[in-house]
Design an enzyme around this catalytic site. Structure first.
Site, PDB file in Angstrom:
ATOM      1  N   ASP A  27       3.643 -15.801  55.635  1.00 13.88           N
ATOM      2  CA  ASP A  27       5.000 -15.334  55.364  1.00 13.88           C
ATOM      3  C   ASP A  27       5.597 -15.983  54.105  1.00 13.88           C
ATOM      4  OD1 ASP A  27       7.788 -14.838  55.470  1.00 13.88           O
ATOM      5  OD2 ASP A  27       7.731 -14.693  57.645  1.00 13.88           O
TER       6      ASP A  27
ATOM      7  N   SER B  70       8.611 -10.944  54.230  1.00 12.99           N
ATOM      8  CA  SER B  70       8.544 -10.888  55.686  1.00 12.99           C
ATOM      9  C   SER B  70       9.038  -9.540  56.193  1.00 12.99           C
ATOM     10  CB  SER B  70       9.334 -12.061  56.283  1.00 12.99           C
ATOM     11  OG  SER B  70       9.064 -12.208  57.654  1.00 12.99           O
TER      12      SER B  70
END
Length: 299
Positions: free
Chosen positions: A161, A50
């Site tokens: 993510d 991320s």
């Protein structure tokens, strides 16, 4: 543009840097990178999940200040746009334009440090580690928070993510060859939770603050479960910046996160210098610590 942290190692010793996810807390990664650079700690492998992908962008030659500006530019109100596929709250157009502006057509092969980012395939439900190919799609995929940003089609995979399944990918750094690892953890425990009051502005065109607060909380809970991996893959040094008050979706205050990251690294100068000495196969020089002063927060 500045030089990355180091060139690939000539010898067998490899020091890894693992940067966890944490959204708006990601400014702390910039502070840690700044201290590692000031101490001349050679980093041979960077793995990010991320917002931890900032480390990969740094390895591409971007300065800390350039990444700070990029961080601020990704505030939700600045990148708000409709998603033509309606697969996310915010479309990818502005995010992709920002990434392309900074990274162009660079690929993982262009980096002088071996790097990887962690994603999740919605089709198989499995972790997918990207360490080859173009950087921009990889950056968009690893930061594609479900419900906020649309997933990224990557071959037959549909990627989002990676923090959902592996928010501290020490195991990935080890698989890539890291023998010792510095890890930066942005979310050790769940913060207090409350529903935000309704607001006007861009939110009325997107979703309510309550929706975002609930989604952010759900993602934080999922990420908290990944700490179990650390029991089997313990980093050599783990930095935990104090980031109380910074939320997952608050990208407006990288200066606070950066200061917290610098302060966390400052409190571990001896360990960082010892890791530098190990990597270079030399004796640690305590005088190097004197060159770093305790950071002060200026707002």
């Amino acid at each position: 543009m500045i030089e990355p942290i180091c060139r690939p190692p000539r010898g067998p010793r490899r020091l890894g840097l693992v940067l966890s996810g944490g959204g708006g807390r990601g400014g702390a990664h910039l502070g840690v990178l700044a201290v590692l650079r000031a101490l001349r700690v050679p980093i041979d492998i960077i793995v990010g999940t991320s917002v931890g992908a900032l480390g990969v962008m740094y390895a591409a030659g971007l300065s800390i200040d350039a990444l700070d500006r990029f961080f601020r530019a990704t505030q939700l109100r600045r990148i708000a746009s409709s998603d033509p596929l309606r697969a996310g709250l915010i479309g990818p157009r502005k995010r992709e334009a920002l990434a392309v502006e900074l990274l162009g057509e660079r690929t993982f092969a262009n980096l002088s440090i071996r790097c990887a980012v962690v994603t999740v395939d919605l089709v198989s439900g499995r972790e997918v580690v990207l360490d080859s190919g173009p950087l921009v799609p990889a950056m968009l995929a690893t930061t594609a928070l479900p419900g906020i940003f649309p997933p990224v089609q990557y071959g037959d995979a549909v990627l989002v993510d990676g923090g959902l399944v592996n928010n501290m990918p020490v195991d990935v750094a080890e698989r890539l060859g890291a023998q010792r690892v510095i890890a930066v953890q942005l979310a050790e425990q769940l913060p207090p939770f409350h529903l935000a009051a309704p607001r006007r502005g861009v939110w009325k065109h997107l979703q309510s603050p309550q929706h975002l607060a609930i989604l952010s909380r759900a993602i934080a809970i999922l990420r908290a479960q990944t700490n179990e991996r650390l029991a089997c893959h313990v980093p050599t040094l783990i930095l935990r910046p104090e980031l109380r008050g910074l939320s997952l979706l608050d990208m407006a205050h990288p200066d606070i996160g950066r200061w917290a990251g610098e302060l966390s690294a400052f409190h571990h100068l001896d360990e960082l210098l010892a890791l530098r000495a190990w990597r270079l196969d030399t004796e640690a020089d305590p005088a190097d610590a004197a060159a770093i002063t305790q950071p002060e927060l200026s707002l």
